[in-house]
Write an enzyme that holds these catalytic residues in place. Sequence first.
Site, short mmCIF file in Angstrom:
data_model
loop_
_atom_site.label_atom_id
_atom_site.label_comp_id
_atom_site.label_asym_id
_atom_site.label_seq_id
_atom_site.Cartn_x
_atom_site.Cartn_y
_atom_site.Cartn_z
N PHE A 183 29.68 24.09 17.69
CA PHE A 183 28.94 23.02 17.02
C PHE A 183 27.49 23.44 16.83
O PHE A 183 26.77 23.71 17.78
CB PHE A 183 29.02 21.70 17.81
CG PHE A 183 28.59 20.54 16.97
CD1 PHE A 183 29.48 19.95 16.07
CD2 PHE A 183 27.29 20.07 17.03
CE1 PHE A 183 29.08 18.90 15.26
CE2 PHE A 183 26.88 19.02 16.21
CZ PHE A 183 27.78 18.43 15.33
N ASP A 202 34.27 22.49 7.64
CA ASP A 202 34.86 22.50 8.96
C ASP A 202 36.38 22.28 8.80
O ASP A 202 37.09 23.22 8.46
CB ASP A 202 34.17 21.37 9.75
CG ASP A 202 34.50 21.36 11.23
OD1 ASP A 202 34.52 22.42 11.83
OD2 ASP A 202 34.72 20.26 11.77
N GLU A 207 27.37 22.16 -0.14
CA GLU A 207 27.64 21.53 1.16
C GLU A 207 26.99 22.37 2.27
O GLU A 207 26.76 23.57 2.12
CB GLU A 207 29.16 21.42 1.34
CG GLU A 207 29.64 20.87 2.64
CD GLU A 207 29.19 19.45 2.95
OE1 GLU A 207 27.97 19.22 2.97
OE2 GLU A 207 30.04 18.59 3.22
N ASP A 208 26.71 21.73 3.38
CA ASP A 208 26.12 22.47 4.50
C ASP A 208 27.17 23.26 5.27
O ASP A 208 26.98 24.43 5.58
CB ASP A 208 25.36 21.52 5.46
CG ASP A 208 26.17 20.31 5.90
OD1 ASP A 208 27.35 20.17 5.48
OD2 ASP A 208 25.63 19.50 6.66
N ARG A 243 17.92 18.07 12.41
CA ARG A 243 17.96 18.55 11.02
C ARG A 243 16.72 19.37 10.68
O ARG A 243 16.75 20.25 9.83
CB ARG A 243 18.04 17.36 10.04
CG ARG A 243 19.32 16.55 10.13
CD ARG A 243 19.42 15.62 8.91
NE ARG A 243 20.38 14.54 9.09
CZ ARG A 243 21.69 14.64 8.86
NH1 ARG A 243 22.21 15.76 8.45
NH2 ARG A 243 22.48 13.60 9.03
P1 IMP Z 1 34.97 18.51 7.37
O1 IMP Z 1 35.50 17.44 6.49
O2 IMP Z 1 35.65 18.53 8.71
O3 IMP Z 1 34.99 19.87 6.72
O4 IMP Z 1 33.53 18.07 7.77
C1 IMP Z 1 32.40 18.55 7.17
C2 IMP Z 1 31.21 17.78 7.71
O5 IMP Z 1 31.26 17.65 9.14
C3 IMP Z 1 29.95 18.52 7.42
O6 IMP Z 1 29.43 18.17 6.18
C4 IMP Z 1 29.06 18.10 8.57
O7 IMP Z 1 28.42 16.90 8.27
C5 IMP Z 1 30.01 17.87 9.73
N1 IMP Z 1 30.08 19.04 10.63
C6 IMP Z 1 31.12 19.86 10.83
N2 IMP Z 1 30.85 20.82 11.73
C7 IMP Z 1 29.58 20.61 12.10
C8 IMP Z 1 28.69 21.31 13.01
O8 IMP Z 1 29.01 22.33 13.64
N3 IMP Z 1 27.45 20.79 13.12
C9 IMP Z 1 27.03 19.69 12.43
N4 IMP Z 1 27.81 19.03 11.58
C10 IMP Z 1 29.09 19.49 11.41
MG MG Z 2 27.74 17.15 5.51
#
Ligand code: IMP
Ligand code: MG
Length: 187
Positions: A157, A108, A104-105, A170
């Site tokens: 962010f 969050d 995963e990237d 990206r």
């Molecule tokens: P989570 O379910 O809240 O952990 O969301 C994860 C996803 O939210 C990641 O795979 C990203 O696509 C997006 N995301 C969360 N934080 C960021 C950020 O700082 N920049 C860009 N995308 C983010």
């Molecule tokens: Mg993602």
Amino acid sequence: MVSDRALYGDLEKVLIGRDEIRAAVKRLAARLNEEYRGRELMCICILKGAAFFFTDLIRELDLPLTTDFMALSSYGNSTKTSGEVRVQKDLDQPVLDKDVLVVEDIVDSGLTLAYIMDTLSKRGARSVKLATLLDKPDRRKNDLKVDYSCFVIPNEFVVGYGLDYAEKYRNLPDIGVLSPRIYAEEE
Ligand code: IMP
Ligand code: MG
């Protein structure tokens, strides 16, 4: 320097430069090469953000491996999570009895990943581990276990190296903090 590109004007600052990213990806790969030695790995890329990290990481892995891709709904055009997870593209191959590494990237809230890890376990994977490029632990809403992470970052962010805002940025080779004025109108 890197600021010759117009897109960098939308950043508050560069948080993690390309050389630092490359070094961290190599360190993680070395660790995975040790930990999975003698096993075959199924590497799952969570589209689209992780694609850049994924292809760099797996090219450093000295293991027999297969790849598959999964897409889930996330932020849309917003910088806030909805908490809702929807599978947009499922895996092509079964995970039954496989050693699975989810790539995963960024983690969050952890909601997306908790859903994925749970789903893959229920489908009968032998093991399911999580490797993320970035981890934002301040934002976590659950007790998701992050097995491997390259960088722990503050609650800002970020964009670049696969991470987007409204599908843009990206292609930045570095990771930067997006200037709040870019998404101010949305708030
Ligand atoms: P989570 O379910 O809240 O952990 O969301 C994860 C996803 O939210 C990641 O795979 C990203 O696509 C997006 N995301 C969360 N934080 C960021 C950020 O700082 N920049 C860009 N995308 C983010
Ligand atoms: Mg993602």
